[in-house]
Design an enzyme around this catalytic site. Structure first.
Site, PDB file in Angstrom:
ATOM      1  N   MET A  75       0.798  -1.221   0.000  1.00 48.69           N
ATOM      2  CA  MET A  75       0.000   0.000   0.000  1.00 48.69           C
ATOM      3  C   MET A  75       0.840   1.286   0.000  1.00 48.69           C
ATOM      4  O   MET A  75       0.289   2.380   0.125  1.00 48.69           O
ATOM      5  CB  MET A  75      -0.965   0.014   1.181  1.00 48.69           C
ATOM      6  CG  MET A  75      -1.932  -1.147   1.190  1.00 48.69           C
ATOM      7  SD  MET A  75      -2.849  -1.297  -0.362  1.00 48.69           S
ATOM      8  CE  MET A  75      -3.393  -2.980  -0.245  1.00 48.69           C
ATOM      9  N   HIS A  77       2.865   4.302  -1.598  1.00 46.30           N
ATOM     10  CA  HIS A  77       2.858   5.032  -2.864  1.00 46.30           C
ATOM     11  C   HIS A  77       4.278   5.147  -3.400  1.00 46.30           C
ATOM     12  O   HIS A  77       5.206   5.392  -2.619  1.00 46.30           O
ATOM     13  CB  HIS A  77       2.314   6.452  -2.661  1.00 46.30           C
ATOM     14  CG  HIS A  77       0.877   6.493  -2.282  1.00 46.30           C
ATOM     15  ND1 HIS A  77       0.451   6.317  -0.989  1.00 46.30           N
ATOM     16  CD2 HIS A  77      -0.235   6.693  -3.030  1.00 46.30           C
ATOM     17  CE1 HIS A  77      -0.871   6.399  -0.962  1.00 46.30           C
ATOM     18  NE2 HIS A  77      -1.312   6.621  -2.172  1.00 46.30           N
ATOM     19  N   ASP A 131      23.731 -10.955   5.435  1.00 48.34           N
ATOM     20  CA  ASP A 131      24.022 -11.777   4.261  1.00 48.34           C
ATOM     21  C   ASP A 131      25.519 -11.857   3.982  1.00 48.34           C
ATOM     22  O   ASP A 131      26.048 -12.919   3.681  1.00 48.34           O
ATOM     23  CB  ASP A 131      23.298 -11.218   3.036  1.00 48.34           C
ATOM     24  CG  ASP A 131      23.618 -12.006   1.784  1.00 48.34           C
ATOM     25  OD1 ASP A 131      23.417 -13.239   1.778  1.00 48.34           O
ATOM     26  OD2 ASP A 131      24.105 -11.397   0.802  1.00 48.34           O
TER      27      ASP A 131
END
Length: 165
Positions: A75, A77, A131
């Protein structure tokens, strides 16, 4: 559900309409942390990681994450980001468990804020550190991640209480 802006009258998800909102300068600052063993810290600061400069890659990942937030969080923008900066601060270097605090600042001039972009930037930088260092130690812990402050927009300014950090 009337207080929840991302649901329509049928209780289904919707993207909020921001077309009537004024464009203002907006800034958000978020933090995330990653705790690691001293050996991982030394590997990073001595630039011995086989994958390269851990903090340089995490910096770029955080910037990229801020720019991709609308593609990751349904949701949000897509907004024109005018600036992204990340800072890395080490804590407890003399102890066995060292903490890296990642601070992300995101700016825009627009009709909606950049809180999610700042949170995404800080989170993705922490994930990138994990990572790149997981071969040295998989027990690293990410978090907490939180909004420090935001300015601009209809809801006004917000600054996290220092006691709750």
């Amino acid at each position: 559900m009337s207080d929840l802006t991302h649901f329509n009258e049928h209780g289904r998800a919707k993207m909020v309409d921001i077309s009537g909102k004024n464009e203002t300068k907006r800034i958000a600052i978020a933090k995330s942390c990653i705790e690691m063993k001293k050996a991982v810290y030394e590997n990073i600061v001595e630039q011995k990681n086989k994958k390269g400069d851990v903090l340089a890659v995490a910096q770029v990942a955080g910037i990229m994450g801020a720019k991709q937030t609308a593609n990751l969080i349904p949701m949000c923008h897509p907004i024109p980001i005018t600036g992204v900066n990340l800072q890395f601060d080490w804590q407890n270097q003399e102890k066995e468990n060292v903490k890296l605090v990642i601070t992300a600042e995101v700016k825009t001039v627009g009709a909606t804020g950049v809180e999610m972009e700042a949170l995404t930037a800080a989170s993705l930088a922490a994930l990138t550190v994990y990572d790149m260092c997981k071969a040295v130690d998989k027990s690293m812990v990410i978090g907490p991640t939180y909004l420090v402050e935001k300015s601009g927009g209809k809801s006004g300014d917000y600054k996290r209480d220092q006691l709750s950090e």
